[in-house]
Write a protein that holds these residues in place. Structure first.
Motif, PDB file in Angstrom:
ATOM      1  N   VAL A 146     -19.583 -38.094  -9.233  1.00 43.79           N
ATOM      2  CA  VAL A 146     -20.675 -36.880  -8.574  1.00 43.79           C
ATOM      3  C   VAL A 146     -19.823 -36.623  -6.654  1.00 43.79           C
ATOM      4  N   CYS A 147     -20.505 -35.395  -7.192  1.00 49.13           N
ATOM      5  CA  CYS A 147     -20.786 -34.696  -5.558  1.00 49.13           C
ATOM      6  C   CYS A 147     -21.240 -35.414  -3.919  1.00 49.13           C
ATOM      7  N   VAL A 148     -20.202 -35.462  -2.762  1.00 49.92           N
ATOM      8  CA  VAL A 148     -21.685 -35.738  -1.599  1.00 49.92           C
ATOM      9  C   VAL A 148     -21.135 -34.771  -0.692  1.00 49.92           C
ATOM     10  N   LEU A 174     -16.292 -40.450  -7.273  1.00 53.16           N
ATOM     11  CA  LEU A 174     -17.456 -39.883  -6.036  1.00 53.16           C
ATOM     12  C   LEU A 174     -17.262 -39.182  -4.928  1.00 53.16           C
ATOM     13  N   PHE A 175     -17.105 -37.678  -4.793  1.00 47.48           N
ATOM     14  CA  PHE A 175     -16.133 -36.761  -4.462  1.00 47.48           C
ATOM     15  C   PHE A 175     -16.149 -36.262  -2.768  1.00 47.48           C
ATOM     16  N   VAL A 176     -16.404 -36.413  -1.875  1.00 49.88           N
ATOM     17  CA  VAL A 176     -16.819 -35.936  -0.650  1.00 49.88           C
ATOM     18  C   VAL A 176     -16.510 -33.883  -0.061  1.00 49.88           C
ATOM     19  N   THR A 177     -17.255 -33.704   0.421  1.00 54.06           N
ATOM     20  CA  THR A 177     -17.328 -32.275   0.673  1.00 54.06           C
ATOM     21  C   THR A 177     -18.177 -31.894   0.920  1.00 54.06           C
ATOM     22  N   HIS A 178     -17.765 -30.340   2.555  1.00 52.85           N
ATOM     23  CA  HIS A 178     -17.944 -29.367   2.434  1.00 52.85           C
ATOM     24  C   HIS A 178     -19.158 -28.558   2.267  1.00 52.85           C
ATOM     25  N   ASN A 179     -17.855 -28.309   1.202  1.00 56.32           N
ATOM     26  CA  ASN A 179     -17.996 -26.416  -0.198  1.00 56.32           C
ATOM     27  C   ASN A 179     -18.737 -26.900  -0.441  1.00 56.32           C
ATOM     28  N   VAL A 180     -20.141 -26.298  -0.870  1.00 56.24           N
ATOM     29  CA  VAL A 180     -21.019 -26.477  -1.552  1.00 56.24           C
ATOM     30  C   VAL A 180     -20.847 -25.686  -3.661  1.00 56.24           C
ATOM     31  N   ARG A 207     -19.845 -26.892  -8.477  1.00 55.98           N
ATOM     32  CA  ARG A 207     -18.240 -26.319  -9.650  1.00 55.98           C
ATOM     33  C   ARG A 207     -17.828 -28.317 -10.312  1.00 55.98           C
ATOM     34  N   LEU A 208     -17.193 -28.858  -9.541  1.00 56.54           N
ATOM     35  CA  LEU A 208     -17.270 -30.332 -10.297  1.00 56.54           C
ATOM     36  C   LEU A 208     -18.111 -30.976 -10.728  1.00 56.54           C
ATOM     37  N   GLY A 209     -18.840 -31.475  -9.978  1.00 61.05           N
ATOM     38  CA  GLY A 209     -20.326 -32.549 -10.331  1.00 61.05           C
ATOM     39  C   GLY A 209     -21.142 -32.234 -10.950  1.00 61.05           C
ATOM     40  N   GLN A 210     -21.518 -33.554 -11.909  1.00 59.14           N
ATOM     41  CA  GLN A 210     -22.626 -33.735 -13.288  1.00 59.14           C
ATOM     42  C   GLN A 210     -23.715 -33.906 -11.434  1.00 59.14           C
ATOM     43  N   ARG A 211     -23.934 -34.745 -10.858  1.00 53.46           N
ATOM     44  CA  ARG A 211     -24.695 -34.537  -9.693  1.00 53.46           C
ATOM     45  C   ARG A 211     -24.507 -34.390  -7.937  1.00 53.46           C
ATOM     46  N   VAL A 212     -25.272 -33.172  -7.560  1.00 49.63           N
ATOM     47  CA  VAL A 212     -24.810 -33.270  -5.861  1.00 49.63           C
ATOM     48  C   VAL A 212     -25.368 -33.994  -5.438  1.00 49.63           C
ATOM     49  N   ILE A 213     -25.239 -34.353  -4.456  1.00 45.03           N
ATOM     50  CA  ILE A 213     -26.439 -35.140  -3.813  1.00 45.03           C
ATOM     51  C   ILE A 213     -26.169 -35.226  -1.853  1.00 45.03           C
ATOM     52  N   LEU A 214     -26.661 -34.756  -1.972  1.00 47.69           N
ATOM     53  CA  LEU A 214     -27.324 -34.028  -0.110  1.00 47.69           C
ATOM     54  C   LEU A 214     -28.204 -35.445   0.466  1.00 47.69           C
TER      55      LEU A 214
END
Length: 272
Positions: free
Chosen positions: A59-61, A205-211, A216-223
Motif C-alpha cells: 500500500v502506498c500513501v 506501507l510506502f510513503v511517497t510524494h511521487n504519485v 508503479r509500486l502499490g496494489q492500493r494508493v491512499i490519499l
C-alpha cells in the motif's frame, strides 16, 4: 554465492509465493486513529484514520506536505503513541526504513545488517551467514566488507533495506526511501523492492510524494487529506506487474490521482 533461502534468512519472514491473493488476516489495523501534538485544542495532525493492510499487501500513501504521512508510520512502528483510536499490528512489530539510510559509517555493510540480527538474539556463528544472504537478496553480493563511504546512494539504501528485513518482521514501513536518489537508481530500486516483496510476502506501507512512484509500486494508493490528515480517497491499482514508471497505464492513473491531490491541496489553501 548461491541464491539465498528466504525462509532460512528469517523465520519471521516466511516465503510467500502469492502475495496478491486475498488474505483473511490483517497485518496492520487502524481504527479511528488521531494524533495531536501540543495542546489538546491544537489542530490534529491525524484524525479518524481507519486503515487495514492485509498480510502481504503493498500500500502506498500520498498527500501534501504536513498531512501526517510520516506521523502515521511512526505510530504504526510504535515510536509515537496515538492520541485517539486503536492501533493493532497483528503481524507483530513493524520495521521502519527512512529516506536517509542511517547506516553506521564506522561499520561495514555486513556489520550494519548484523546489528539487527544481534538484536533478534541470533548467535554470532549465524549472523555473518545470514547477513551475507540478506545482502545477496538485495543484490549486493560480496559487499559484506565494504565501508559505507565506498557505497553509492543506491547501495546504501539496499543495505538499509537488508537491515530492515533482518529484523524479521512481517510489516515494512518505508518513509520516502528513494526520494534522494537519481531517477535511474530509483527506477532500479523500484524493481528490486517489487521482487523482494513478491518473494518474501511481507506487507509494505510506502510513503511517497511521487504519485507515479506510488502507482508503479502499490496494489492500493491512499490519499491523505491536508491537516488534519484523514483518508480522502483510495485507488486499487489493477495494472499487472512488472510495471514501468513510464507505462501508459501508470501515467494515466497517476494523472487522475494527481488531479485529486491538487484539489486537496487547493481545498486546504482555501480553508486557510
Amino acid at each position: 554465492m548461491t541464491t539465498p533461502d528466504i525462509a532460512g534468512v528469517a523465520e519471521a519472514i516466511p516465503h510467500h509465493t502469492t502475495p496478491h491473493a486475498a488474505e483473511s488476516a490483517d497485518a496492520v489495523r487502524l481504527t479511528g486513529v488521531g494524533k495531536t501534538f501540543g495542546r489538546t485544542d491544537d489542530v490534529p495532525v491525524l484524525q479518524g484514520v481507519d486503515l487495514r493492510i492485509a498480510a502481504g499487501e503493498f500500500v502506498c500513501v500520498i498527500g501534501a506536505s504536513g498531512c501526517g504521512k510520516s506521523t502515521l508510520l511512526t505510530i504504526i512502528a510504535g515510536l509515537e503513541p496515538a492520541s485517539a483510536g486503536e492501533v493493532a499490528v497483528p503481524a507483530g512489530r513493524a520495521s521502519l526504513m527512512f529516506q536517509d539510510s542511517a547506516l553506521f559509517p564506522w561499520l561495514t555493510a555486513g556489520r550494519n545488517v548484523e546489528l539487527a540480527l544481534r538484536l533478534r538474539g541470533l548467535p554470532r556463528a549465524q549472523r555473518r551467514t545470514e547477513a551475507e544472504e540478506l545482502l545477496a537478496l538485495v543484490r549486493l553480493h560480496g559487499a559484506y566488507d565494504k565501508r559505507v563511504h565506498q557505497l553509492s546512494g543506491g547501495m546504501r539504501q539496499r543495505v538499509a533495506l537488508a537491515r530492515a528485513l533482518a529484523q524479521g518482521n512481517r510489516v515494512l514501513l518505508m518513509d520516502e526511501p528513494f526520494a534522494a536518489l537519481d531517477a535511474i537508481t530509483r527506477d532500479a530500486l523500484h524493481g528490486e523492492l517489487t521482487r523482494i516483496w513478491r518473494e518474501t510476502g511481507i506487507a509494505v506501507l510506502f510513503v511517497t510524494h511521487n504519485v507515479r512512484e506510488a502507482v508503479r509500486l502499490g496494489q492500493r494508493v491512499i490519499l491523505l487529506s491536508s491537516r488534519p490528515g484523514r483518508i480522502a480517497r483510495e485507488w486499487s491499482v489493477d495494472i499487472p506487474q512488472p510495471r514501468r514508471i513510464e507505462d501508459t497505464a501508470v501515467a494515466e492513473l497517476a494523472r487522475e490521482i494527481t488531479a485529486d491531490l491538487h484539489r486537496e491541496i487547493s481545498r486546504h489553501g482555501d480553508d486557510h
